[in-house]
Design a protein around this motif. Structure first.
Motif, PDB file in Angstrom:
ATOM      1  N   THR A 119      -6.062  11.147 -24.332  1.00 28.15           N
ATOM      2  CA  THR A 119      -7.339  10.424 -24.362  1.00 28.15           C
ATOM      3  C   THR A 119      -8.121  10.665 -23.081  1.00 28.15           C
ATOM      4  OG1 THR A 119      -6.333   8.712 -25.743  1.00 28.15           O
ATOM      5  CG2 THR A 119      -8.374   8.139 -24.622  1.00 28.15           C
ATOM      6  N   ALA A 120      -7.432  10.675 -21.962  1.00 28.49           N
ATOM      7  CA  ALA A 120      -8.119  10.869 -20.676  1.00 28.49           C
ATOM      8  C   ALA A 120      -8.800  12.225 -20.610  1.00 28.49           C
ATOM      9  CB  ALA A 120      -7.108  10.719 -19.534  1.00 28.49           C
ATOM     10  N   ILE A 121      -8.095  13.272 -20.992  1.00 27.75           N
ATOM     11  CA  ILE A 121      -8.683  14.610 -20.877  1.00 27.75           C
ATOM     12  C   ILE A 121      -9.766  14.805 -21.937  1.00 27.75           C
ATOM     13  CG2 ILE A 121      -7.063  15.862 -22.383  1.00 27.75           C
ATOM     14  CD1 ILE A 121      -8.285  17.099 -18.988  1.00 27.75           C
ATOM     15  N   VAL A 122      -9.591  14.203 -23.099  1.00 25.54           N
ATOM     16  CA  VAL A 122     -10.608  14.332 -24.155  1.00 25.54           C
ATOM     17  C   VAL A 122     -11.898  13.633 -23.732  1.00 25.54           C
ATOM     18  CG1 VAL A 122     -11.221  13.499 -26.457  1.00 25.54           C
ATOM     19  CG2 VAL A 122      -9.064  14.699 -26.112  1.00 25.54           C
ATOM     20  N   LEU A 123     -11.779  12.421 -23.229  1.00 28.06           N
ATOM     21  CA  LEU A 123     -12.979  11.668 -22.866  1.00 28.06           C
ATOM     22  C   LEU A 123     -13.751  12.330 -21.728  1.00 28.06           C
ATOM     23  CD1 LEU A 123     -11.750   7.951 -23.052  1.00 28.06           C
ATOM     24  CD2 LEU A 123     -13.281   9.120 -24.631  1.00 28.06           C
ATOM     25  N   THR A 124     -13.042  12.948 -20.795  1.00 34.99           N
ATOM     26  CA  THR A 124     -13.732  13.495 -19.626  1.00 34.99           C
ATOM     27  C   THR A 124     -14.095  14.968 -19.798  1.00 34.99           C
ATOM     28  OG1 THR A 124     -11.562  13.879 -18.607  1.00 34.99           O
ATOM     29  CG2 THR A 124     -12.710  11.850 -18.036  1.00 34.99           C
ATOM     30  N   ALA A 125     -13.141  15.783 -20.199  1.00 33.42           N
ATOM     31  CA  ALA A 125     -13.406  17.225 -20.254  1.00 33.42           C
ATOM     32  C   ALA A 125     -14.185  17.624 -21.505  1.00 33.42           C
ATOM     33  CB  ALA A 125     -12.088  17.996 -20.206  1.00 33.42           C
ATOM     34  N   ILE A 126     -13.979  16.920 -22.602  1.00 34.66           N
ATOM     35  CA  ILE A 126     -14.662  17.295 -23.851  1.00 34.66           C
ATOM     36  C   ILE A 126     -15.875  16.400 -24.105  1.00 34.66           C
ATOM     37  CG2 ILE A 126     -14.419  17.516 -26.349  1.00 34.66           C
ATOM     38  CD1 ILE A 126     -11.482  18.206 -25.911  1.00 34.66           C
ATOM     39  N   GLU A 127     -15.683  15.096 -24.001  1.00 31.77           N
ATOM     40  CA  GLU A 127     -16.801  14.185 -24.253  1.00 31.77           C
ATOM     41  C   GLU A 127     -17.729  14.065 -23.051  1.00 31.77           C
ATOM     42  OE1 GLU A 127     -17.276  12.974 -27.215  1.00 31.77           O
ATOM     43  OE2 GLU A 127     -15.385  13.671 -28.056  1.00 31.77           O
ATOM     44  N   GLN A 128     -17.323  14.644 -21.944  1.00 29.85           N
ATOM     45  CA  GLN A 128     -18.165  14.721 -20.750  1.00 29.85           C
ATOM     46  C   GLN A 128     -18.507  13.353 -20.155  1.00 29.85           C
ATOM     47  OE1 GLN A 128     -19.541  17.881 -19.328  1.00 29.85           O
ATOM     48  NE2 GLN A 128     -17.678  18.429 -20.427  1.00 29.85           N
ATOM     49  N   LEU A 129     -17.590  12.418 -20.307  1.00 26.52           N
ATOM     50  CA  LEU A 129     -17.783  11.126 -19.663  1.00 26.52           C
ATOM     51  C   LEU A 129     -17.251  11.196 -18.233  1.00 26.52           C
ATOM     52  CD1 LEU A 129     -16.608   8.657 -22.463  1.00 26.52           C
ATOM     53  CD2 LEU A 129     -18.894   9.510 -22.018  1.00 26.52           C
ATOM     54  N   SER A 130     -17.791  10.364 -17.375  1.00 28.10           N
ATOM     55  CA  SER A 130     -17.263  10.304 -16.016  1.00 28.10           C
ATOM     56  C   SER A 130     -15.933   9.564 -16.056  1.00 28.10           C
ATOM     57  CB  SER A 130     -18.238   9.573 -15.106  1.00 28.10           C
ATOM     58  OG  SER A 130     -18.252   8.197 -15.423  1.00 28.10           O
ATOM     59  N   PRO A 131     -15.078   9.766 -15.051  1.00 28.00           N
ATOM     60  CA  PRO A 131     -13.809   9.026 -15.041  1.00 28.00           C
ATOM     61  C   PRO A 131     -13.998   7.514 -15.096  1.00 28.00           C
ATOM     62  CG  PRO A 131     -13.696  10.835 -13.495  1.00 28.00           C
ATOM     63  CD  PRO A 131     -15.118  10.783 -13.994  1.00 28.00           C
ATOM     64  N   SER A 132     -15.030   7.006 -14.469  1.00 33.76           N
ATOM     65  CA  SER A 132     -15.226   5.548 -14.510  1.00 33.76           C
ATOM     66  C   SER A 132     -15.659   5.104 -15.907  1.00 33.76           C
ATOM     67  CB  SER A 132     -16.255   5.123 -13.460  1.00 33.76           C
ATOM     68  OG  SER A 132     -17.463   5.790 -13.665  1.00 33.76           O
ATOM     69  N   GLU A 133     -16.485   5.898 -16.579  1.00 36.99           N
ATOM     70  CA  GLU A 133     -16.860   5.560 -17.956  1.00 36.99           C
ATOM     71  C   GLU A 133     -15.633   5.626 -18.876  1.00 36.99           C
ATOM     72  OE1 GLU A 133     -21.479   7.147 -18.284  1.00 36.99           O
ATOM     73  OE2 GLU A 133     -19.836   8.570 -18.500  1.00 36.99           O
ATOM     74  N   ALA A 134     -14.843   6.678 -18.695  1.00 35.26           N
ATOM     75  CA  ALA A 134     -13.636   6.824 -19.518  1.00 35.26           C
ATOM     76  C   ALA A 134     -12.668   5.676 -19.258  1.00 35.26           C
ATOM     77  CB  ALA A 134     -12.962   8.167 -19.223  1.00 35.26           C
ATOM     78  N   ALA A 135     -12.568   5.268 -18.000  1.00 33.50           N
ATOM     79  CA  ALA A 135     -11.674   4.154 -17.663  1.00 33.50           C
ATOM     80  C   ALA A 135     -12.134   2.871 -18.337  1.00 33.50           C
ATOM     81  CB  ALA A 135     -11.624   3.973 -16.149  1.00 33.50           C
ATOM     82  N   ALA A 136     -13.432   2.649 -18.349  1.00 27.87           N
ATOM     83  CA  ALA A 136     -13.961   1.443 -18.991  1.00 27.87           C
ATOM     84  C   ALA A 136     -13.673   1.461 -20.489  1.00 27.87           C
ATOM     85  CB  ALA A 136     -15.460   1.333 -18.740  1.00 27.87           C
ATOM     86  N   ILE A 137     -13.773   2.621 -21.090  1.00 28.55           N
ATOM     87  CA  ILE A 137     -13.515   2.735 -22.529  1.00 28.55           C
ATOM     88  C   ILE A 137     -12.029   2.568 -22.838  1.00 28.55           C
ATOM     89  CG2 ILE A 137     -13.442   4.449 -24.390  1.00 28.55           C
ATOM     90  CD1 ILE A 137     -16.189   5.429 -23.292  1.00 28.55           C
ATOM     91  N   ASP A 138     -11.202   3.139 -21.993  1.00 23.58           N
ATOM     92  CA  ASP A 138      -9.761   3.112 -22.268  1.00 23.58           C
ATOM     93  C   ASP A 138      -9.082   1.870 -21.711  1.00 23.58           C
ATOM     94  OD1 ASP A 138      -7.585   4.150 -23.487  1.00 23.58           O
ATOM     95  OD2 ASP A 138      -7.069   5.557 -21.911  1.00 23.58           O
ATOM     96  N   GLY A 139      -9.850   1.051 -21.001  1.00 28.74           N
ATOM     97  CA  GLY A 139      -9.278  -0.197 -20.515  1.00 28.74           C
ATOM     98  C   GLY A 139      -8.288  -0.035 -19.381  1.00 28.74           C
ATOM     99  N   CYS A 140      -8.589   0.875 -18.451  1.00 28.50           N
ATOM    100  CA  CYS A 140      -7.709   1.026 -17.287  1.00 28.50           C
ATOM    101  C   CYS A 140      -8.587   1.156 -16.045  1.00 28.50           C
ATOM    102  CB  CYS A 140      -6.806   2.257 -17.440  1.00 28.50           C
ATOM    103  SG  CYS A 140      -7.681   3.816 -17.484  1.00 28.50           S
ATOM    104  N   SER A 141      -7.963   1.180 -14.890  1.00 25.66           N
ATOM    105  CA  SER A 141      -8.743   1.310 -13.660  1.00 25.66           C
ATOM    106  C   SER A 141      -9.212   2.754 -13.496  1.00 25.66           C
ATOM    107  CB  SER A 141      -7.898   0.902 -12.459  1.00 25.66           C
ATOM    108  OG  SER A 141      -6.907   1.872 -12.225  1.00 25.66           O
TER     109      SER A 141
END
Lengths: 259, 216
Positions: free
Chosen positions: B169-191
């Motif tokens: 999920t982390a690599i998909v959200l950031t490398a493919i969906e082009q979200l920033s790590p902070s956006e991905a963290a907010a979506i995935d519910g982690c820091s």
């Protein structure tokens, strides 16, 4: 080199995602299915948890009992084996200074880089000796620009009433993203396997495997993500009634000027 | 289906200009909106006629693609997508207006995909197999870019399948969906720090699994 491999990986991921994207035919079928499910299922949604399907109350009791057993087991096991970082736990001491200032370490590294044509993989300097690792020929074409300084301190104490005693301190410099096996300059026979990579926001990722003759039967393997310059406990354990604590500090050295 | 056409004007996107819908829209954070012009749709309007279909037309492709990238199974991804939209309709009233709709849908999709993976693990099914027969398809076929080999794409799918759902999920959200790590963290519910760590671990594992392709 890392950036280049990251870009290659990103390109491959993007290509895979495009190749695996839903096609028009499947989109049509799925869209019909979703809308049909919604049209037929205003009631289905409300009934998605039918009474008959709800877990029986005894299952909740069993689940709670199982959770309590797991918690108890973890509590007993905790001091019998290596544990990962206990974040928020008290540090053994205030952060220690490096044996040599980082500027000096960087200058030493620079000298070795000049000698080995920028192929230094790692550098472990102790009070009486200095070990150097040189990259394999295949990797030497693109020397890493960033190096990470890692400081590991193993301390122990017989009880919480007595102060910590230093067992071993190792300081080394390692090129980013190189899995290096480094002999300890502080204690003969000790070996450190280290991999480090600076990420954003001032954080550094470190994979560590730590073996020391001081504890022949123990083997530490930890992965950490920690802020630069902060001393963190990475492993805490008990051995023969003695409490041990391994602390780690990482710092990123400025890029090397080669040649 | 004649009523659903993502390329036609059967479901024109309607931007509210007045009333409660405009107020609710104005309250949504602009995050992610640059990537999705439809992200300001009002979920509370889903119960109105046609709004659900409009939501499906606007977001089905993205939701379903994201679901596939996490579950790595066509049929399961379809199930996830359907469940996401039904949940969106059912919980539209509880939607908090402080996040963009696309962010909300991302979060629901990620949660539902992980839930499906957990169900499959619990039912003792074998790990989701990598889909065979990868071929370029979909709208974005990577035109203009260097085309990777089919072997690389298959190995990529296999390597992704070997990652844990969290790392994937982390690599998909950031490398493919082009979200920033902070956006991905907010979506995935982690820091954010945890997300950085997961991205780093995922990259490391993928590079190792695909080293034969990258070393050449």
């Amino acid at each position: 080199m890392t950036r280049e491999s990251d870009e290659k990986l990103d390109r491959a991921l993007a290509a895979w995602a495009a190749a695996r994207a839903i096609n028009d035919e499947r989109w049509d079928v799925l869209a019909q299915r979703v809308v049909a499910a919604q049209a037929a299922g205003a009631d289905v949604i409300a009934l998605s948890q039918p009474v008959a399907a709800r877990p029986h109350p005894w299952r909740w009791v069993a689940a709670l009992a199982a959770a309590a057993c797991v918690c108890a087991a973890l509590g007993i096991w905790r001091f019998g084996a290596w544990t990962n970082v206990e974040r928020g736990g008290a540090l053994a001491s205030v952060p220690d200074p490096w044996s040599r200032p980082l500027e000096v370490q960087s200058q030493v590294l620079q000298e070795f880089q000049n000698v080995f044509d920028g192929n230094v993989a790692w550098l472990a300097a102790g009070p009486k000796r200095c070990d150097v690792g040189v990259k394999a020929a295949a990797a030497s074409a693109a020397p890493a620009a960033e190096y990470v300084a890692v400081r590991l301190k193993l301390v122990r104490r017989a009880s919480s009433d007595v102060p910590w005693e230093v067992v071993q301190v190792d300081e080394l410099i390692i090129a980013q993203q190189i899995w290096a096996e480094v002999p300890s300059a502080a204690l003969d026979g000790a070996r450190l396997h280290v991999w480090a990579f600076p990420v954003d926001d001032g954080l550094v990722a470190v994979d560590l495997r730590y073996n020391t003759p001081a504890l022949p039967s123990e083997n530490v393997e930890v992965s950490t993500l920690q802020p630069r310059g902060e001393q963190m406990p990475v492993a805490r354990f008990r051995h023969d009634g003695i409490e041990y604590l391994l602390e780690q500090v990482v710092e990123v050295l400025p890029p090397q000027k080669l040649g | 289906m004649a009523g659903l056409d993502r390329s036609s004007d059967l479901f024109p996107h309607r931007h509210p200009t007045s009333g409660w819908l405009a107020f609710a829209t104005s309250c949504w954070a602009p995050e992610l909106s640059s990537r999705d012009e439809h992200s300001r749709d009002a979920p509370t309007a889903l119960r109105a006629d046609g709004e659900f279909e409009r939501l499906v037309v606007s977001h089905l492709e993205r939701v379903r693609n994201l679901a596939y990238r996490i579950v790595l199974c066509e049929a399961t991804a379809d199930d996830v997508a359907q469940e996401v939209f039904l949940r969106a309709r059912a919980s539209a009233a509880t939607f908090r207006g402080d996040a963009a709709l696309s962010t909300w849908l991302y979060r629901v999709t990620v949660n539902e995909a992980k839930s499906q993976l957990r169900k499959k693990r619990r039912s003792r099914e074998s790990p989701l197999p990598a889909e065979e027969g990868i071929e370029h398809r979909g709208r974005d076929d990577g035109a203009g870019r260097e085309s990777p080999s089919t072997e690389l794409l298959q190995d990529m799918e296999r390597a992704l399948g070997q990652l844990s759902p969290k790392l994937r999920t982390a690599i998909v959200l950031t490398a493919i969906e082009q979200l920033s790590p902070s956006e991905a963290a907010a979506i995935d519910g982690c820091s954010t720090a945890t997300m950085y760590w997961r991205i780093h671990q995922a990259r490391k594992k993928l590079k190792h699994a695909l080293r034969m392709h990258f070393e050449s």
